[in-house]
Each structure stands twice: as structure tokens, then as C-alpha cells.
Design an enzyme around this catalytic site. Structure first.
Site, short mmCIF file in Angstrom:
data_model
loop_
_atom_site.label_atom_id
_atom_site.label_comp_id
_atom_site.label_asym_id
_atom_site.label_seq_id
_atom_site.Cartn_x
_atom_site.Cartn_y
_atom_site.Cartn_z
N TYR A 155 3.99 16.45 -3.87
CA TYR A 155 4.90 16.72 -2.79
C TYR A 155 5.55 18.10 -3.18
CZ TYR A 155 4.82 12.65 0.20
OH TYR A 155 4.44 11.71 0.92
N LYS A 206 -3.18 6.19 -10.78
CA LYS A 206 -4.88 6.06 -10.71
C LYS A 206 -5.21 6.81 -11.96
CE LYS A 206 -8.52 5.54 -8.29
NZ LYS A 206 -9.03 4.38 -7.99
N ASP A 239 -5.49 1.41 -5.79
CA ASP A 239 -6.28 0.83 -4.76
C ASP A 239 -6.20 -0.70 -4.93
OD1 ASP A 239 -7.39 1.29 -7.40
OD2 ASP A 239 -9.56 1.54 -6.51
N ASP A 263 4.57 6.34 -0.97
CA ASP A 263 4.73 6.77 0.44
C ASP A 263 3.68 5.89 1.09
OD1 ASP A 263 5.32 7.90 2.87
OD2 ASP A 263 3.39 9.03 2.63
N ASP A 267 4.73 1.86 3.44
CA ASP A 267 4.29 1.65 4.71
C ASP A 267 3.48 0.22 4.81
OD1 ASP A 267 5.42 3.91 5.68
OD2 ASP A 267 3.73 4.48 7.20
C1 IPM Z 1 8.51 9.23 4.27
C2 IPM Z 1 7.71 10.34 5.24
C3 IPM Z 1 7.86 11.66 4.55
C4 IPM Z 1 7.02 11.56 3.19
C5 IPM Z 1 7.38 12.81 5.16
C6 IPM Z 1 7.85 12.79 6.53
C7 IPM Z 1 7.15 14.23 4.35
O1 IPM Z 1 6.61 9.92 5.48
O2 IPM Z 1 9.70 9.46 4.11
O3 IPM Z 1 7.80 8.20 3.94
O4 IPM Z 1 6.10 11.50 3.08
O5 IPM Z 1 7.92 11.45 2.02
MN MN Z 2 6.10 7.83 4.62
#
Ligand code: IPM
Ligand code: MN
Ligand code: NAD
Length: 366
Positions: A155, A206, A239, A263, A267
């Protein structure tokens, strides 16, 4: 630079008495502008009875301002937040009119990096059995904390193009991992496990392919785990971790991983617990101004329709109250979300039929 001097700062009415905190509110773009006002309403209700003196100051940073004035993070903003505020409640950034995502990178990643918010804490907690897509899993099975390194990795924006726009184009994106950065997030995860009586910690990387960056993660992990003999430490490649989180989420109490992997699996974890609309996060540097936000983005596909789920933001506000040391108020918010889910005061993403006007009363029965 003070809050008053930052353009677009809007002071919201405050309460008097008791303990004090100053909170910056940054709704951002898209559904950020819908869910954050709901979270502020509920926050006010939660701190009201305790005589907490909370001042909210709202900032209009986001795509509209960027397109209007060319400003992302105003000059002096980082210092102002650091010196004048205890915490930040943040919505989301991202707008189809800004395909480069420049404003989002400069504001959100800018705050994470410049405030040195090295811990991204993303709890995965199933609050109601019916919300998980996994068969036969219950609240007891899905309860883990994901710690994502938040200031380094892929990042950092180090890299570049070579021969851009030609058939021979090369794009380089560097993965930056410092000894200090890796050690502090791994140590934070172990400390969290110890302080919360959690027995199992999994570090994920990884290192079978990323033989420099994740070799460092391996070495630091093996060193730090020696200091926490009571914690069952384990390593999984990322993975495999993704697969295991779905196959049997009961295995995990605490997970620690790098920025990008965190990240992605946050999700994944969000969906195990009912979806992105319900997931909160804290971007934390212990003892310093920290930033709390839902895990989701600006969701342009539903923005403006009044159907965005505010619970991720409300739970982020609860994390913020906890960070500020207001545990019972944090618990009240958490309980409120849980009871709203139980009573089916939910937005369409949770398969509910009720609409926005019901949200305000959803929290009352907590
Ligand atoms: C998050 C988002 C951000 C990230 C993006 C918008 C840069 O996906 O906060 O999870 O990847 O950190
Ligand atoms: Mn995200
Ligand atoms: P997203 O999280 O905005 O949306 C993904 C899906 O989840 C969409 O279908 C959306 O409708 C749904 N969703 C998300 N939040 C919801 C909520 N509260 N209630 C109901 N449904 C919800 O991710 P995306 O579509 O990949 O990204 C959209 C924009 O947001 C992009 O510009 C992206 O960069 C940005 N983004 C910002 C952040 C952040 O500011 N922290 C996080 C993720 C994405």
C-alpha cells in the site's frame, strides 16, 4: 492550523458535563454520507445518559470537494486531527467521477500512514445465527479478530512505470516491510490475545512465494511467539487461511497478517458474519488519535437510495467508544445492534423489508 481554519469544518452541537472527547466526523462519499449520520445519532443516544461531554466536528473531505477545489487532505489537517481530536469516525471514499481514486488514497491512506495507525482491527463476529451463509454455523462458531498491518506492504505507493503506454510497458509496485512494522503488529496481536484470554493466534503470509518480505514475517513471528507460551501459535499460508475460514471458522480467535491480505480476508470474514454492511474496523495507534470506519466502501451502486446498512458504522462507533475507554456505552451500542438484528430492524442487504425510518428506533431495545 486549528479545526476552525480548515475549510468545510462544521461544528455540531455538543453536550455538557462529565468526561470529554472531541471526535472528527468524516462521512466521505456515497453511502458514507448516509450511514455516518445514523451512527452519529446513535452515538449521541449512547453517550447522552452518561453525561459524557462529546464534541463532534464534521469535515466535508471527499470527491465533491476534490472535484470542486482540487483539495484532498487540506494542508495542516493531519496535525489538526492529531493535536485536537481524540478519534475520527469515517464513512467511505470512492466516486466513479474520480477513476484514479486519488482523493481516497490521499485522504484515507494518508490518514492511516501519517497518523501512523499501524493496527487495523477488523472483528469478525456473527451477531445473529441466521446471517451467516455457512450451513450449521452459529454465533459461537464465528468470532475472531483480524489484525491487518496498516502502514506498509503493497500500500505504500512505491513503484513506477517504465515505457508507459507502449507494448513493452512495465509497472512496478514495491512491497515494503520493515522489521519495526512487522514486529509491532504481530506483538499487538499477541498482546490482544493475552489481554482478552484468547488462546489461539494464527499468522498468515505467503512466505512460500514471497521469499524476502514474508521471510521477515516468519522470522519475526517465530521470535515474538516465544514470549507468549500460553498462546497456541500457528502459521497458515494466506490461500489456505481463506479456505479454512470458510471450512471451519471455529479454529480462529486472532489472525494477524499484512496489509493487502488483511484487506481481502476481512471482506471474506465480513461475509461469514452477514455481509459488508455489518462490519466495523478500527485504525489504531494506541494512545494516539485513531480512526474508526465500516469495512465497506462508498457503494455507488446503492448510494442515494436510502437502503445502505448503517450497522457497520454503528459498530465502528462502538469500537471508538471502547478505544476512548467508555466500555459500557460501547457495549450498549453493540447490544443495540444485536437486538435490532433479532427484531429484524434491518436494511435490504440483510433480507429485511424495513426501510430507513425504522433505523432510529432499532437501537432502543438494546
Ligand atoms: C478498505 C478499503 C481500502 C483498502 C481501499 C479503499 C484503499 O478497501 O479499507 O478495506 O484497501 O484499505
Ligand atoms: Mn477493503
Ligand atoms: P463496496 O464496499 O463499496 O461495495 C461492495 C458491495 O457491497 C456492493 O454491492 C455494495 O452495494 C455492498 N455494500 C457495501 N456496503 C454496504 C452497506 N453498508 N449496506 C448495504 N450494502 C453494502 O466496495 P466496491 O464496490 O468494491 O467499491 C466502491 C468504492 O468504494 C470504490 O471506489 C472503492 O475504492 C471504495 N472503497 C472505499 C473503502 C473505504 O473508504 N474504506 C473501502 C472499500 C472500498
Amino acid at each position: 492550523m486549528t479545526a476552525k481554519q480548515i475549510s468545510g469544518a462544521k461544528k455540531l452541537p455538543m453536550r455538557r458535563g462529565g468526561k470529554a472527547a472531541r471526535i472528527a466526523i468524516i462521512p466521505g462519499d456515497g453511502i458514507g454520507k448516509e450511514v455516518i449520520p445514523e451512527a452519529v445519532k446513535v452515538l449521541r443516544a449512547a453517550v447522552g445518559p452518561s453525561q459524557l461531554h462529546v464534541e463532534f466536528v464534521e469535515f466535508d473531505w471527499g470527491a465533491d470537494k476534490y472535484l470542486r477545489e482540487g483539495v484532498t487532505l487540506p494542508a495542516g489537517a493531519v496535525e489538526m486531527l492529531r493535536d485536537e481530536f481524540d478519534a475520527i469516525l469515517f464513512g467511505a471514499l470512492g466516486d466513479p467521477r474520480v477513476p484514479s481514486n486519488q482523493h481516497a488514497s490521499e485522504i484515507l491512506l494518508g490518514l492511516r500512514f501519517k497518523l501512523d495507525l499501524y493496527v487495523n482491527a477488523r472483528p469478525v463476529e456473527l451477531l445473529n445465527d441466521r446471517l451467516t451463509p455457512l450451513r450449521d454455523r452459529t454465533e459461537r462458531d464465528i468470532r475472531m479478530m483480524v489484525f491487518r498491518e496498516n502502514t506498509e506492504g503493497l500500500y505504500v505507493g512505491v513503484g513506477g512505470f517504465f515505457k508507459k503506454g507502449t507494448p513493452d510497458e512495465i509497472a512496478v509496485q514495491e512491497d515494503v516491510n520493515s522489521r519495526k512494522g512487522v514486529e509491532r503488529i504481530i506483538r499487538y496481536a499477541f498482546e490482544y490475545a493475552r489481554q482478552n484470554g484468547l488462546k489461539r493466534l494464527c499468522m498468515s503470509d505467503k512466505s512460500n512465494a514471497m521469499n524476502f518480505a514474508h521471510d521477515l514475517w516468519q522470522r519475526v513471528f517465530k521470535e515474538v511467539l516465544q514470549e507468549y507460551p500460553e498462546i497456541e501459535s500457528r502459521h497458515l499460508y494466506i490461500d489456505t487461511l481463506a479456505m479454512e475460514m470458510v471450512r471451519d471458522p471455529r479454529q480462529f480467535d486472532v489472525i494477524v497478517t499484512c496489509n493487502l491480505f488483511g484487506d481481502i480476508i476481512s471482506d471474506l470474514g465480513a461475509q461469514l458474519a452477514g455481509g459488508l454492511g455489518l462490519s466495523p474496523s478500527g485504525n489504531i495507534h494506541p494512545g494516539k488519535t485513531s480512526l474508526f470506519e465500516p469495512v465497506h466502501g462508498s457503494a455507488p451502486n446503492i448510494a442515494g437510495k436510502g437502503i445502505a446498512n448503517p450497522f457497520g458504522s454503528i459498530l465502528a462507533a462502538a469500537m471508538m467508544l471502547e478505544f476512548l475507554g467508555w466500555k459500557s456505552e460501547a457495549q450498549a451500542l453493540h447490544d443495540a445492534v444485536r437486538s435490532a438484528l433479532r427484531e429484524d430492524f434491518v436494511t435490504p442487504d440483510l433480507a429485511g423489508k424495513r426501510k430507513r425510518q425504522r433505523w432510529a428506533i432499532g437501537w432502543r431495545s438494546g
